[in-house]
Write a protein that holds these residues in place. Structure first.
Motif, PDB file in Angstrom:
ATOM      1  N   VAL A  76       8.914  10.142  -4.859  1.00 41.56           N
ATOM      2  CA  VAL A  76       8.255   8.844  -4.677  1.00 41.56           C
ATOM      3  C   VAL A  76       8.858   8.100  -3.491  1.00 41.56           C
ATOM      4  CG1 VAL A  76       7.958   6.537  -5.675  1.00 41.56           C
ATOM      5  CG2 VAL A  76       7.458   8.563  -7.049  1.00 41.56           C
ATOM      6  N   ILE A  77      10.194   8.100  -3.385  1.00 43.01           N
ATOM      7  CA  ILE A  77      10.856   7.435  -2.258  1.00 43.01           C
ATOM      8  C   ILE A  77      10.416   8.055  -0.939  1.00 43.01           C
ATOM      9  CG2 ILE A  77      13.081   7.053  -1.108  1.00 43.01           C
ATOM     10  CD1 ILE A  77      14.347   6.837  -3.900  1.00 43.01           C
ATOM     11  N   SER A  78      10.369   9.380  -0.888  1.00 42.19           N
ATOM     12  CA  SER A  78       9.948  10.071   0.326  1.00 42.19           C
ATOM     13  C   SER A  78       8.510   9.719   0.691  1.00 42.19           C
ATOM     14  CB  SER A  78      10.067  11.592   0.145  1.00 42.19           C
ATOM     15  OG  SER A  78      11.400  11.978  -0.076  1.00 42.19           O
ATOM     16  N   THR A  79       7.643   9.665  -0.325  1.00 37.53           N
ATOM     17  CA  THR A  79       6.232   9.381  -0.074  1.00 37.53           C
ATOM     18  C   THR A  79       6.033   7.937   0.370  1.00 37.53           C
ATOM     19  OG1 THR A  79       5.703  10.983  -1.819  1.00 37.53           O
ATOM     20  CG2 THR A  79       3.906   9.614  -1.020  1.00 37.53           C
ATOM     21  N   ILE A  80       6.826   7.019  -0.158  1.00 41.01           N
ATOM     22  CA  ILE A  80       6.756   5.626   0.297  1.00 41.01           C
ATOM     23  C   ILE A  80       7.139   5.544   1.780  1.00 41.01           C
ATOM     24  CG2 ILE A  80       7.831   3.336   0.101  1.00 41.01           C
ATOM     25  CD1 ILE A  80       8.042   3.834  -2.923  1.00 41.01           C
ATOM     26  N   GLY A  81       8.175   6.294   2.162  1.00 40.43           N
ATOM     27  CA  GLY A  81       8.572   6.332   3.574  1.00 40.43           C
ATOM     28  C   GLY A  81       7.447   6.841   4.458  1.00 40.43           C
ATOM     29  N   MET A  82       6.751   7.884   3.998  1.00 42.61           N
ATOM     30  CA  MET A  82       5.592   8.391   4.732  1.00 42.61           C
ATOM     31  C   MET A  82       4.529   7.312   4.848  1.00 42.61           C
ATOM     32  SD  MET A  82       4.793  12.176   3.255  1.00 42.61           S
ATOM     33  CE  MET A  82       6.094  13.198   2.626  1.00 42.61           C
ATOM     34  N   GLY A  83       4.275   6.628   3.726  1.00 42.39           N
ATOM     35  CA  GLY A  83       3.247   5.593   3.700  1.00 42.39           C
ATOM     36  C   GLY A  83       3.527   4.473   4.681  1.00 42.39           C
ATOM     37  N   LEU A  84       4.795   4.093   4.793  1.00 40.96           N
ATOM     38  CA  LEU A  84       5.172   3.052   5.758  1.00 40.96           C
ATOM     39  C   LEU A  84       4.860   3.506   7.177  1.00 40.96           C
ATOM     40  CD1 LEU A  84       8.622   1.980   4.249  1.00 40.96           C
ATOM     41  CD2 LEU A  84       6.485   0.671   4.171  1.00 40.96           C
ATOM     42  N   TYR A  85       5.121   4.771   7.449  1.00 37.96           N
ATOM     43  CA  TYR A  85       4.835   5.318   8.780  1.00 37.96           C
ATOM     44  C   TYR A  85       3.332   5.354   9.044  1.00 37.96           C
ATOM     45  CZ  TYR A  85       4.288   8.848  12.446  1.00 37.96           C
ATOM     46  OH  TYR A  85       3.916   9.522  13.587  1.00 37.96           O
ATOM     47  N   PHE A  86       2.564   5.870   8.072  1.00 38.23           N
ATOM     48  CA  PHE A  86       1.108   5.951   8.250  1.00 38.23           C
ATOM     49  C   PHE A  86       0.498   4.563   8.413  1.00 38.23           C
ATOM     50  CE2 PHE A  86       1.414   9.947   5.408  1.00 38.23           C
ATOM     51  CZ  PHE A  86       1.702  10.741   6.504  1.00 38.23           C
TER      52      PHE A  86
ATOM     53  N   SER B 281       0.834  -1.208   0.000  1.00 37.40           N
ATOM     54  CA  SER B 281       0.000   0.000   0.000  1.00 37.40           C
ATOM     55  C   SER B 281       0.868   1.257   0.000  1.00 37.40           C
ATOM     56  CB  SER B 281      -0.948   0.005   1.199  1.00 37.40           C
ATOM     57  OG  SER B 281      -0.244   0.026   2.426  1.00 37.40           O
ATOM     58  N   SER B 282       2.018   1.201   0.641  1.00 36.67           N
ATOM     59  CA  SER B 282       2.922   2.352   0.680  1.00 36.67           C
ATOM     60  C   SER B 282       3.567   2.602  -0.675  1.00 36.67           C
ATOM     61  CB  SER B 282       4.008   2.138   1.743  1.00 36.67           C
ATOM     62  OG  SER B 282       3.442   2.006   3.022  1.00 36.67           O
ATOM     63  N   VAL B 283       3.954   1.540  -1.360  1.00 39.59           N
ATOM     64  CA  VAL B 283       4.536   1.684  -2.699  1.00 39.59           C
ATOM     65  C   VAL B 283       3.499   2.268  -3.664  1.00 39.59           C
ATOM     66  CG1 VAL B 283       5.447   0.433  -4.699  1.00 39.59           C
ATOM     67  CG2 VAL B 283       6.235  -0.146  -2.384  1.00 39.59           C
ATOM     68  N   VAL B 284       2.285   1.759  -3.602  1.00 38.98           N
ATOM     69  CA  VAL B 284       1.209   2.288  -4.453  1.00 38.98           C
ATOM     70  C   VAL B 284       0.932   3.743  -4.100  1.00 38.98           C
ATOM     71  CG1 VAL B 284      -1.246   2.089  -5.031  1.00 38.98           C
ATOM     72  CG2 VAL B 284       0.159   0.030  -4.833  1.00 38.98           C
ATOM     73  N   PHE B 285       0.957   4.058  -2.809  1.00 35.76           N
ATOM     74  CA  PHE B 285       0.768   5.428  -2.337  1.00 35.76           C
ATOM     75  C   PHE B 285       1.831   6.348  -2.937  1.00 35.76           C
ATOM     76  CE2 PHE B 285       1.621   8.522   1.255  1.00 35.76           C
ATOM     77  CZ  PHE B 285       0.469   9.270   1.093  1.00 35.76           C
ATOM     78  N   GLY B 286       3.076   5.884  -2.956  1.00 35.05           N
ATOM     79  CA  GLY B 286       4.152   6.682  -3.531  1.00 35.05           C
ATOM     80  C   GLY B 286       4.010   6.857  -5.027  1.00 35.05           C
ATOM     81  N   LEU B 287       3.730   5.762  -5.731  1.00 34.68           N
ATOM     82  CA  LEU B 287       3.581   5.822  -7.188  1.00 34.68           C
ATOM     83  C   LEU B 287       2.384   6.671  -7.595  1.00 34.68           C
ATOM     84  CD1 LEU B 287       4.336   2.093  -8.119  1.00 34.68           C
ATOM     85  CD2 LEU B 287       5.866   4.062  -8.319  1.00 34.68           C
ATOM     86  N   GLY B 288       1.373   6.708  -6.729  1.00 33.70           N
ATOM     87  CA  GLY B 288       0.175   7.487  -7.037  1.00 33.70           C
ATOM     88  C   GLY B 288       0.420   8.985  -7.087  1.00 33.70           C
TER      89      GLY B 288
ATOM     90  N   MET C 218      -1.509  12.772  11.663  1.00 37.62           N
ATOM     91  CA  MET C 218      -0.092  12.916  11.333  1.00 37.62           C
ATOM     92  C   MET C 218       0.120  13.258   9.864  1.00 37.62           C
ATOM     93  SD  MET C 218       1.038  12.766  14.241  1.00 37.62           S
ATOM     94  CE  MET C 218       2.649  13.257  13.609  1.00 37.62           C
ATOM     95  N   HIS C 219      -0.724  12.696   9.002  1.00 40.80           N
ATOM     96  CA  HIS C 219      -0.663  13.019   7.566  1.00 40.80           C
ATOM     97  C   HIS C 219      -0.924  14.508   7.372  1.00 40.80           C
ATOM     98  CE1 HIS C 219      -1.732  11.451   3.264  1.00 40.80           C
ATOM     99  NE2 HIS C 219      -1.153  12.642   3.206  1.00 40.80           N
TER     100      HIS C 219
END
Length: 252
Positions: A177-187, A153-160, A203-204
């Motif tokens: 994208v890398i930064s957003t994937i990191g955020m997604g992992l946290y969320f 879900s985090s990878v898809v979140f980043g690619l989105g 937090m988002h």
């Protein structure tokens, strides 16, 4: 599960494209960008659609939109996201300084705060609340199903986020994208740890609002120095999140 899956795709399309609101409305108010208010209307449309679909199809799907656990969840996990958000603010400040625009209070309120609150609610609703849970159900009895669901879900979140960066260059796209994937992992981690969707929503919203320096500049894009700092911040945040959600830690 067919209806929740279809609903996830529909919400994702509406969120990424801004349709139908951006095609029907162009609302100018003070110096607020014309796309902001239509996108906020789109958020209301998405929320209404979700409520109607769930009522019509009698879907019993627990998002975790509850009060219980919110305070405790924030107390335990907000420090990491809060630190990342503050450092993001510093990164944007460094990259965008000196500022060349003096916004009205309306631009700061609508474009810098309210819009991002809407983004956090809608994205957490379908990325974590729907998509992550659907993946976890799909993986069945696998021991690491939660970790897999969070990562995917985090990878898809980043690619989105790529459609919003078209034309900005490969460096910007890859780092963002890398930064957003990191955020997604946290969320994803704080959602599954607390079982409360309001925790990642809060937090988002905080992290997104830390992009407030953009209200004080006419610059469009992401300065390289800001991206370089942010990719380090969110790789570390993502690493911490994967450690926190690892099977050994979960069992403990």
């Amino acid at each position: 599960m067919i209806v929740p899956i279809l609903l996830t795709f529909v919400i994702a399309f509406m969120d990424i494209s801004g349709l139908p609101s951006v095609a029907l409305f162009e609302i100018s108010f003070k110096d607020v960008d014309a796309f902001v208010i239509p996108l906020m209307l789109n958020f209301l449309l998405i929320g209404t659609m979700v409520a109607i679909v769930f009522k019509i199809f009698l879907i019993n799907f627990s998002f975790g939109l509850k009060k219980d656990g919110l305070k405790a969840g924030l107390k335990r996990y907000a420090w990491a996201g809060g630190l990342a958000g503050v450092l993001s603010f510093v990164a944007f400040f460094i990259g965008l300084y000196p500022f060349d625009y003096e916004p009205t209070i309306w631009k700061i309120i609508f474009e810098g705060i309210i819009y991002y609150v809407g983004v956090s609610i809608i994205e957490e609703l379908y990325v974590r609340g729907l998509f992550l849970n659907i993946l976890e159900i799909f993986f069945g009895n696998r021991q690491n199903k939660t970790q897999l669901a969070i990562v995917i879900s985090s990878v898809v979140f980043g690619l989105g986020h790529i459609p919003g960066m078209v034309g900005m260059g490969i460096f910007v796209i890859v780092f963002k994208v890398i930064s957003t994937i990191g955020m997604g992992l946290y969320f994803g981690m704080i959602y599954k740890k607390t079982k409360n969707l309001w925790v990642p929503i809060v937090m988002h919203a905080f992290i997104d609002i830390c992009a407030l320096p953009y209200c004080f500049t006419t610059y469009k894009g992401y300065p390289n120095i800001s991206l370089s700092i942010m990719v380090c911040i969110y790789v570390l945040l993502g690493g911490y999140s994967m450690y926190a959600i690892s099977p050994k830690i979960v069992e403990d």
